[in-house]
Design a protein around this motif. Sequence first.
Motif: not given
Length: 166
Positions: A1, A6, A14, A17, A132, A136, A139, A153-154, A157-158
């Motif tokens: 990302m 961001a 977020f 989320y 973000l 991240v 997670e 999940t974020v 994705a990142v």
Amino acid sequence: MSDDAADELAVDEFVEYCRTQAGLLSGSVETMNEEADELLDEIDQEMADIRSRLEALPDEVPATETPPTADVPDTSEADVTAIEERQRELEEKQLLVEAKQARMKAFQDLAVGYTELAEELPSTADDGAEALTRVVEFEADADAPAYFDERQTVVEAVMSQTDEDE
């Protein structure tokens, strides 16, 4: 990302989320709890069946010995063997219940982590980029992707965005 993407994201997004993730995890826990309850009901029913079969077995009463050549089936021995087999099956089901309970605990812990993060973000993250980063890191530390089979999940994705950029 990218940093531009961001920056466009708000901290509130977020927070939402994290709340959504916590809700999904809680739903999974409810489903696992129902499955565990069904297994426990099966175990209870089988235990009752085993008890009644044991009670039906004749007590050790001296009987007339049969000649060794007679092929008379020993039904009490067959009953005991069947009961022992059912006991093994029950032990396996009990292990499944224990594994499911451990999994439920892990899901609950992650849901609590997401909820706590959602509560912290508005006061600790200055902007979407910082939010973000916090999500991240959370997670990645919690291995969150392992808990979501059908949802990205974020952190995933990142990571996929980082792979594409390279």
